[in-house]
Design an enzyme around this catalytic site. Sequence first.
Site, PDB file in Angstrom:
ATOM      1  N   SER A   1      25.470 -12.030 -12.418  1.00 19.89           N
ATOM      2  CA  SER A   1      25.410 -13.049 -13.470  1.00 19.89           C
ATOM      3  C   SER A   1      26.600 -14.009 -13.421  1.00 19.89           C
ATOM      4  O   SER A   1      27.739 -13.593 -13.235  1.00 19.89           O
ATOM      5  CB  SER A   1      25.374 -12.372 -14.835  1.00 19.89           C
ATOM      6  OG  SER A   1      25.524 -13.339 -15.853  1.00 19.89           O
ATOM      7  N   ARG A   2      26.299 -15.301 -13.621  1.00 19.14           N
ATOM      8  CA  ARG A   2      27.357 -16.323 -13.704  1.00 19.14           C
ATOM      9  C   ARG A   2      27.783 -16.564 -15.141  1.00 19.14           C
ATOM     10  O   ARG A   2      28.691 -17.355 -15.408  1.00 19.14           O
ATOM     11  CB  ARG A   2      26.838 -17.652 -13.133  1.00 19.14           C
ATOM     12  CG  ARG A   2      27.180 -17.904 -11.691  1.00 19.14           C
ATOM     13  CD  ARG A   2      26.359 -17.069 -10.758  1.00 19.14           C
ATOM     14  NE  ARG A   2      26.704 -17.319  -9.378  1.00 19.14           N
ATOM     15  CZ  ARG A   2      26.074 -16.762  -8.365  1.00 19.14           C
ATOM     16  NH1 ARG A   2      25.082 -15.920  -8.584  1.00 19.14           N
ATOM     17  NH2 ARG A   2      26.443 -17.021  -7.130  1.00 19.14           N
TER      18      ARG A   2
ATOM     19  N   LYS B   1      14.364  -8.963 -21.175  1.00 18.35           N
ATOM     20  CA  LYS B   1      14.040 -10.065 -22.094  1.00 18.35           C
ATOM     21  C   LYS B   1      12.803  -9.811 -22.960  1.00 18.35           C
ATOM     22  O   LYS B   1      12.740 -10.268 -24.098  1.00 18.35           O
ATOM     23  CB  LYS B   1      13.842 -11.365 -21.306  1.00 18.35           C
ATOM     24  CG  LYS B   1      15.111 -11.946 -20.717  1.00 18.35           C
ATOM     25  CD  LYS B   1      14.835 -13.316 -20.107  1.00 18.35           C
ATOM     26  CE  LYS B   1      16.007 -13.837 -19.320  1.00 18.35           C
ATOM     27  NZ  LYS B   1      15.792 -15.219 -18.852  1.00 18.35           N
TER      28      LYS B   1
ATOM     29  N   ASN C   1      16.506 -14.034 -24.928  1.00 17.43           N
ATOM     30  CA  ASN C   1      17.626 -13.918 -23.977  1.00 17.43           C
ATOM     31  C   ASN C   1      18.970 -13.928 -24.692  1.00 17.43           C
ATOM     32  O   ASN C   1      20.005 -13.819 -24.051  1.00 17.43           O
ATOM     33  CB  ASN C   1      17.575 -15.044 -22.930  1.00 17.43           C
ATOM     34  CG  ASN C   1      17.950 -16.386 -23.517  1.00 17.43           C
ATOM     35  OD1 ASN C   1      17.769 -16.610 -24.710  1.00 17.43           O
ATOM     36  ND2 ASN C   1      18.457 -17.271 -22.694  1.00 17.43           N
TER      37      ASN C   1
ATOM     38  N   ASP D   1      16.409 -20.326 -23.186  1.00 19.03           N
ATOM     39  CA  ASP D   1      15.917 -20.878 -21.915  1.00 19.03           C
ATOM     40  C   ASP D   1      15.082 -22.130 -22.171  1.00 19.03           C
ATOM     41  O   ASP D   1      15.009 -23.031 -21.325  1.00 19.03           O
ATOM     42  CB  ASP D   1      15.040 -19.848 -21.181  1.00 19.03           C
ATOM     43  CG  ASP D   1      15.865 -18.733 -20.546  1.00 19.03           C
ATOM     44  OD1 ASP D   1      17.034 -18.980 -20.199  1.00 19.03           O
ATOM     45  OD2 ASP D   1      15.326 -17.619 -20.395  1.00 19.03           O
TER      46      ASP D   1
ATOM     47  N   GLY E   1       5.004 -16.387 -14.652  1.00 19.72           N
ATOM     48  CA  GLY E   1       5.809 -15.231 -15.048  1.00 19.72           C
ATOM     49  C   GLY E   1       6.601 -15.538 -16.313  1.00 19.72           C
ATOM     50  O   GLY E   1       6.264 -16.462 -17.067  1.00 19.72           O
ATOM     51  N   GLY E   2       7.661 -14.766 -16.535  1.00 23.23           N
ATOM     52  CA  GLY E   2       8.459 -14.924 -17.745  1.00 23.23           C
ATOM     53  C   GLY E   2       9.097 -16.298 -17.856  1.00 23.23           C
ATOM     54  O   GLY E   2       9.076 -16.912 -18.932  1.00 23.23           O
TER      55      GLY E   2
ATOM     56  N   ILE F   1      13.557 -24.095 -10.719  1.00 21.04           N
ATOM     57  CA  ILE F   1      14.508 -23.426 -11.621  1.00 21.04           C
ATOM     58  C   ILE F   1      15.357 -22.389 -10.897  1.00 21.04           C
ATOM     59  O   ILE F   1      16.219 -21.763 -11.493  1.00 21.04           O
ATOM     60  CB  ILE F   1      13.811 -22.831 -12.860  1.00 21.04           C
ATOM     61  CG1 ILE F   1      12.886 -21.679 -12.490  1.00 21.04           C
ATOM     62  CG2 ILE F   1      13.067 -23.909 -13.628  1.00 21.04           C
ATOM     63  CD1 ILE F   1      12.498 -20.856 -13.705  1.00 21.04           C
TER      64      ILE F   1
HETATM   65  P1  NAP Z   1       8.544 -13.068 -12.842  1.00 18.34           P
HETATM   66  O1  NAP Z   1       8.183 -12.927 -14.281  1.00 18.34           O
HETATM   67  O2  NAP Z   1       8.648 -11.861 -11.986  1.00 18.34           O
HETATM   68  O3  NAP Z   1       7.467 -14.088 -12.178  1.00 18.34           O
HETATM   69  C1  NAP Z   1       7.465 -14.328 -10.789  1.00 18.34           C
HETATM   70  C2  NAP Z   1       6.509 -15.471 -10.462  1.00 18.34           C
HETATM   71  O4  NAP Z   1       6.588 -15.715  -9.060  1.00 18.34           O
HETATM   72  C3  NAP Z   1       5.033 -15.163 -10.781  1.00 18.34           C
HETATM   73  O5  NAP Z   1       4.382 -16.356 -11.163  1.00 18.34           O
HETATM   74  C4  NAP Z   1       4.533 -14.668  -9.409  1.00 18.34           C
HETATM   75  O6  NAP Z   1       3.138 -14.836  -9.214  1.00 18.34           O
HETATM   76  C5  NAP Z   1       5.275 -15.623  -8.488  1.00 18.34           C
HETATM   77  N1  NAP Z   1       5.301 -15.105  -7.111  1.00 18.34           N
HETATM   78  C6  NAP Z   1       5.903 -13.974  -6.668  1.00 18.34           C
HETATM   79  N2  NAP Z   1       5.677 -13.829  -5.347  1.00 18.34           N
HETATM   80  C7  NAP Z   1       4.908 -14.882  -4.965  1.00 18.34           C
HETATM   81  C8  NAP Z   1       4.345 -15.298  -3.724  1.00 18.34           C
HETATM   82  N3  NAP Z   1       4.525 -14.584  -2.600  1.00 18.34           N
HETATM   83  N4  NAP Z   1       3.640 -16.453  -3.694  1.00 18.34           N
HETATM   84  C9  NAP Z   1       3.452 -17.178  -4.814  1.00 18.34           C
HETATM   85  N5  NAP Z   1       3.959 -16.856  -6.015  1.00 18.34           N
HETATM   86  C10 NAP Z   1       4.681 -15.707  -6.093  1.00 18.34           C
HETATM   87  O7  NAP Z   1       9.955 -13.805 -12.662  1.00 18.34           O
HETATM   88  P2  NAP Z   1      10.644 -14.860 -13.668  1.00 18.34           P
HETATM   89  O8  NAP Z   1      11.526 -14.138 -14.616  1.00 18.34           O
HETATM   90  O9  NAP Z   1       9.570 -15.749 -14.205  1.00 18.34           O
HETATM   91  O10 NAP Z   1      11.612 -15.663 -12.668  1.00 18.34           O
HETATM   92  C11 NAP Z   1      11.082 -16.533 -11.676  1.00 18.34           C
HETATM   93  C12 NAP Z   1      12.213 -17.315 -11.029  1.00 18.34           C
HETATM   94  O11 NAP Z   1      12.879 -18.125 -12.004  1.00 18.34           O
HETATM   95  C13 NAP Z   1      13.304 -16.453 -10.394  1.00 18.34           C
HETATM   96  O12 NAP Z   1      13.627 -17.022  -9.153  1.00 18.34           O
HETATM   97  C14 NAP Z   1      14.476 -16.577 -11.356  1.00 18.34           C
HETATM   98  O13 NAP Z   1      15.711 -16.476 -10.711  1.00 18.34           O
HETATM   99  C15 NAP Z   1      14.279 -17.997 -11.882  1.00 18.34           C
HETATM  100  N6  NAP Z   1      14.887 -18.208 -13.223  1.00 18.34           N
HETATM  101  C16 NAP Z   1      15.863 -19.159 -13.343  1.00 18.34           C
HETATM  102  C17 NAP Z   1      16.457 -19.389 -14.592  1.00 18.34           C
HETATM  103  C18 NAP Z   1      17.548 -20.419 -14.730  1.00 18.34           C
HETATM  104  O14 NAP Z   1      18.277 -20.401 -15.728  1.00 18.34           O
HETATM  105  N7  NAP Z   1      17.682 -21.353 -13.818  1.00 18.34           N
HETATM  106  C19 NAP Z   1      16.036 -18.664 -15.724  1.00 18.34           C
HETATM  107  C20 NAP Z   1      15.017 -17.703 -15.552  1.00 18.34           C
HETATM  108  C21 NAP Z   1      14.452 -17.482 -14.284  1.00 18.34           C
HETATM  109  P3  NAP Z   1       2.119 -13.583  -9.512  1.00 18.34           P
HETATM  110  O15 NAP Z   1       1.827 -13.674 -10.983  1.00 18.34           O
HETATM  111  O16 NAP Z   1       0.969 -13.856  -8.647  1.00 18.34           O
HETATM  112  O17 NAP Z   1       2.855 -12.317  -9.140  1.00 18.34           O
END
Ligand code: NAP
Length: 268
Positions: free
Chosen positions: A8-9, A59, A80, A96, A124-125, A211
């Site tokens: 975490s940052r 979360k 969060n 977020d 996803g989330g 993101i």
């Molecule tokens: P999550 O709930 O696990 O959701 C993952 C998503 O990625 C789902 O839509 C999943 O699709 C898709 N996915 C996984 N493997 C895939 C593949 N091979 N091809 C296509 N789609 C695929 O994760 P999350 O919490 O939403 O986080 C997602 C990303 O957002 C992460 O990289 C995280 O670091 C980033 N994030 C950034 C911030 C920020 O502050 N910048 C905040 C939160 C999250 P399926 O439904 O088909 O599995």
Amino acid sequence: MGWPVAHSRSPVLHKHWIEHHGLRGDYVLLPVQPSHLEQALRGLPVLGFAGCNLTIPHKVAAMALVDHVDPLARRVGAINTVVVEENGSLTGHNTDVFGFIQSLRDAQPRWQADAGAITVVGAGGAARAVLVSLIDGGAKSIRLTNRSDAKALDLAQEFGPVVQFVAWKERHQALSNVALLVNTTNQGMQGEAALALELDQLPPNALVSDIIYVPMETPLLAAARKRGNPTVNGLGMLINQARPAFKFWFGQMPDITPELLTKVQATF
Ligand code: NAP
């Protein structure tokens, strides 16, 4: 609190602001196993914490463990940020939502959510927070596509009618006429494959947001930049979600300064 949490940052951000605002305090990383989350949260008031942030995988589960959840966080379905109230009760928030839209506004001050159609990839989330952020920001038409069609369809039904489901196999065509494309999947993250998305139909002036912030420029953003599209990475969302959390705890909205950006960028 997270599991794992070492990456975490957030300490860099909050320690900087605590010092800048002349507060006595600290921001510490607490590795908490999912099975210990309730005990850890309940320990916050007696340990003197003003609150905490929650990251993967807490979360969603934490929503059921705190005493109050604000209406915005309830719509997202995840918290969060937790605030320890004066009476020792716990309130959950989701920052977020603010973080995402503010990162777009910081990058493109004249950007408006109703400037045109939007395509969001992923269900996803993080996608839930991005969708609420865009809808509350005034978006009129959001196309949602996800590798597992059923999850995108469910979300479109939950957040509709502004959100329209697009089948995964149709995703490339779903970029025509959009003003904004957002990747909320983990595809393009360090250690993951690039997002399988062809940009041929994407208008040259469409804003492209990813993101993800490790790496800062994902293959999607690199491809968009090469064809002349403006781009935004996930660092702005990360920093901007921390600002209202700090305000919830300490009453003041902290700023993003060049000094802070230098400190955060030095961690990559
Ligand atoms: P999550 O709930 O696990 O959701 C993952 C998503 O990625 C789902 O839509 C999943 O699709 C898709 N996915 C996984 N493997 C895939 C593949 N091979 N091809 C296509 N789609 C695929 O994760 P999350 O919490 O939403 O986080 C997602 C990303 O957002 C992460 O990289 C995280 O670091 C980033 N994030 C950034 C911030 C920020 O502050 N910048 C905040 C939160 C999250 P399926 O439904 O088909 O599995």
